[in-house]
Design a protein around this motif. Structure first.
Motif, PDB file in Angstrom:
ATOM      1  N   MET A  87       0.967  -1.243  -0.135  1.00 51.79           N
ATOM      2  CA  MET A  87       0.176   0.151   0.014  1.00 51.79           C
ATOM      3  C   MET A  87       0.768   0.899  -0.125  1.00 51.79           C
ATOM      4  O   MET A  87       0.554   2.096  -0.777  1.00 51.79           O
ATOM      5  CB  MET A  87      -1.286  -0.166   1.137  1.00 51.79           C
ATOM      6  CG  MET A  87      -1.711   1.338   1.218  1.00 51.79           C
ATOM      7  SD  MET A  87      -3.263   0.960   2.407  1.00 51.79           S
ATOM      8  CE  MET A  87      -3.589   2.680   2.808  1.00 51.79           C
ATOM      9  N   HIS A  88       2.004   1.050   0.916  1.00 51.37           N
ATOM     10  CA  HIS A  88       3.072   2.435   0.990  1.00 51.37           C
ATOM     11  C   HIS A  88       3.361   2.798  -0.631  1.00 51.37           C
ATOM     12  O   HIS A  88       3.494   4.017  -0.807  1.00 51.37           O
ATOM     13  CB  HIS A  88       4.110   2.065   1.942  1.00 51.37           C
ATOM     14  CG  HIS A  88       4.888   3.282   2.008  1.00 51.37           C
ATOM     15  ND1 HIS A  88       4.543   4.535   2.752  1.00 51.37           N
ATOM     16  CD2 HIS A  88       5.879   3.600   1.552  1.00 51.37           C
ATOM     17  CE1 HIS A  88       5.405   5.434   2.633  1.00 51.37           C
ATOM     18  NE2 HIS A  88       6.271   4.780   1.945  1.00 51.37           N
ATOM     19  N   ALA A  91       1.853   2.157  -3.512  1.00 49.87           N
ATOM     20  CA  ALA A  91       1.083   2.906  -4.379  1.00 49.87           C
ATOM     21  C   ALA A  91       1.006   4.264  -3.841  1.00 49.87           C
ATOM     22  O   ALA A  91       0.794   5.360  -4.800  1.00 49.87           O
ATOM     23  CB  ALA A  91      -0.085   1.998  -4.203  1.00 49.87           C
ATOM     24  N   LEU A  92       0.871   4.633  -2.597  1.00 47.21           N
ATOM     25  CA  LEU A  92       0.559   6.139  -2.049  1.00 47.21           C
ATOM     26  C   LEU A  92       1.825   6.815  -2.389  1.00 47.21           C
ATOM     27  O   LEU A  92       1.473   7.971  -2.971  1.00 47.21           O
ATOM     28  CB  LEU A  92       0.438   6.032  -0.590  1.00 47.21           C
ATOM     29  CG  LEU A  92       0.536   7.367   0.213  1.00 47.21           C
ATOM     30  CD1 LEU A  92      -0.834   7.967  -0.410  1.00 47.21           C
ATOM     31  CD2 LEU A  92       0.581   7.129   1.453  1.00 47.21           C
ATOM     32  N   GLN A 105      -6.895   6.638  -1.313  1.00 43.15           N
ATOM     33  CA  GLN A 105      -7.279   5.762  -0.420  1.00 43.15           C
ATOM     34  C   GLN A 105      -7.605   4.108  -0.832  1.00 43.15           C
ATOM     35  O   GLN A 105      -7.151   3.125  -0.773  1.00 43.15           O
ATOM     36  CB  GLN A 105      -8.013   6.113   0.666  1.00 43.15           C
ATOM     37  CG  GLN A 105      -7.457   7.150   1.598  1.00 43.15           C
ATOM     38  CD  GLN A 105      -5.952   7.179   2.062  1.00 43.15           C
ATOM     39  OE1 GLN A 105      -5.527   6.354   2.613  1.00 43.15           O
ATOM     40  NE2 GLN A 105      -5.215   8.238   1.508  1.00 43.15           N
ATOM     41  N   CYS A 156      -5.064   2.759  -3.366  1.00 43.87           N
ATOM     42  CA  CYS A 156      -4.079   2.059  -2.599  1.00 43.87           C
ATOM     43  C   CYS A 156      -4.697   0.561  -1.800  1.00 43.87           C
ATOM     44  O   CYS A 156      -3.661  -0.273  -1.776  1.00 43.87           O
ATOM     45  CB  CYS A 156      -3.414   3.094  -1.080  1.00 43.87           C
ATOM     46  SG  CYS A 156      -2.547   4.360  -1.950  1.00 43.87           S
ATOM     47  N   ARG A 157      -5.784   0.656  -1.395  1.00 49.25           N
ATOM     48  CA  ARG A 157      -6.162  -0.589  -0.836  1.00 49.25           C
ATOM     49  C   ARG A 157      -6.336  -1.538  -1.797  1.00 49.25           C
ATOM     50  O   ARG A 157      -6.170  -2.897  -1.727  1.00 49.25           O
ATOM     51  CB  ARG A 157      -7.643  -0.328  -0.192  1.00 49.25           C
ATOM     52  CG  ARG A 157      -8.411  -1.530   0.240  1.00 49.25           C
ATOM     53  CD  ARG A 157      -9.810  -1.376   0.386  1.00 49.25           C
ATOM     54  NE  ARG A 157     -10.434  -1.437  -0.883  1.00 49.25           N
ATOM     55  CZ  ARG A 157     -11.387  -0.620  -1.074  1.00 49.25           C
ATOM     56  NH1 ARG A 157     -12.040  -0.111   0.002  1.00 49.25           N
ATOM     57  NH2 ARG A 157     -11.966  -0.671  -2.166  1.00 49.25           N
ATOM     58  N   PRO A 164      -0.394   2.031 -10.106  1.00 50.74           N
ATOM     59  CA  PRO A 164      -1.340   2.746  -9.042  1.00 50.74           C
ATOM     60  C   PRO A 164      -1.820   4.164  -9.723  1.00 50.74           C
ATOM     61  O   PRO A 164      -2.987   4.596  -9.514  1.00 50.74           O
ATOM     62  CB  PRO A 164      -0.936   3.062  -7.934  1.00 50.74           C
ATOM     63  CG  PRO A 164       0.615   2.553  -8.074  1.00 50.74           C
ATOM     64  CD  PRO A 164       0.873   1.950  -9.364  1.00 50.74           C
ATOM     65  N   TYR A 199      -5.467   5.371 -10.621  1.00 46.71           N
ATOM     66  CA  TYR A 199      -5.855   6.609  -9.729  1.00 46.71           C
ATOM     67  C   TYR A 199      -6.741   7.696 -10.856  1.00 46.71           C
ATOM     68  O   TYR A 199      -7.572   8.243 -10.863  1.00 46.71           O
ATOM     69  CB  TYR A 199      -4.809   7.392  -9.026  1.00 46.71           C
ATOM     70  CG  TYR A 199      -5.352   8.719  -8.525  1.00 46.71           C
ATOM     71  CD1 TYR A 199      -6.358   8.739  -7.540  1.00 46.71           C
ATOM     72  CD2 TYR A 199      -4.589   9.869  -9.061  1.00 46.71           C
ATOM     73  CE1 TYR A 199      -6.625  10.209  -7.298  1.00 46.71           C
ATOM     74  CE2 TYR A 199      -4.847  11.131  -8.616  1.00 46.71           C
ATOM     75  CZ  TYR A 199      -6.052  11.206  -7.865  1.00 46.71           C
ATOM     76  OH  TYR A 199      -6.324  12.701  -7.327  1.00 46.71           O
TER      77      TYR A 199
END
Length: 178
Positions: A1-2, A4-5, A66, A69-70, A82, A86
């Motif tokens: 997840m990190h 992707a963020l 969010q 990322c999930r 990602p 997005y």
């Protein structure tokens, strides 16, 4: 997840700021080493700095971040790209809102508008698509940062703007090698 963020945040920084350094030094007030450690997942950021990162996005966009990322944890295709996911979702939702007839659309340019012209990109057209829910302060907004030349292409009449949006706005092609 990190991961992707980080990729999505770096995409937003690249879209809105002259350089990464311009963002992390002017907005977060952190060193290049702290920024690199955060990007690599070796160190977190203070809550106030995460709040500043969230300000790169509208509230609705931050919610999309969010979700992407999930989904990057659950779906390998999203994890691979990602930023593309997005941006695709952002443009898809904006078009749905416009098509529904419930959204408003507004064009602004950011020339002379920014408080920190040295750090922010200038000569951009910002297309704001907003949908309200008939309750005070409950609105969702998506902002599309486009080259400044776009504003010259658009007539100021609402119908012309909607037609232009439907005909010309598509998710940008994301170059993964940058």
């Amino acid at each position: 997840m990190h991961e992707a963020l980080v990729e999505i945040v770096l995409g937003a920084v690249k879209e809105q700021y002259v350089t990464e350094k311009a963002f992390y030094s002017s907005q977060l007030g952190i060193s290049p080493q702290s920024w690199d450690r955060w990007k690599k997942g070796n160190q977190g950021l203070k809550a106030e700095n995460m709040s500043k990162i969230a300000q790169l996005f509208t509230d609705y966009e931050w919610m999309l971040v969010q979700k992407v990322c999930r989904n990057a944890i659950l779906i390998s295709e999203v994890a691979e790209s990602p930023v593309a996911e997005y941006m695709t979702m952002k443009y898809h939702v904006a078009k749905k809102w416009i098509k529904s007839g419930l959204a408003t659309i507004e064009i602004r340019d950011n020339q002379g508008e920014t408080k920190e012209p040295v750090h922010r990109k200038i000569n951009q057209t910002i297309v704001q698509i907003e949908i309200g829910y008939d309750f005070w302060s409950y609105k969702d907004r998506i902002e599309l940062h486009l080259p400044g030349i776009v504003q010259q292409q658009i007539k100021t009449e609402k119908q012309d703007l909607l037609e232009w949006f439907n005909q010309n706005v598509a998710p940008p092609v994301i170059n993964q090698t940058e």
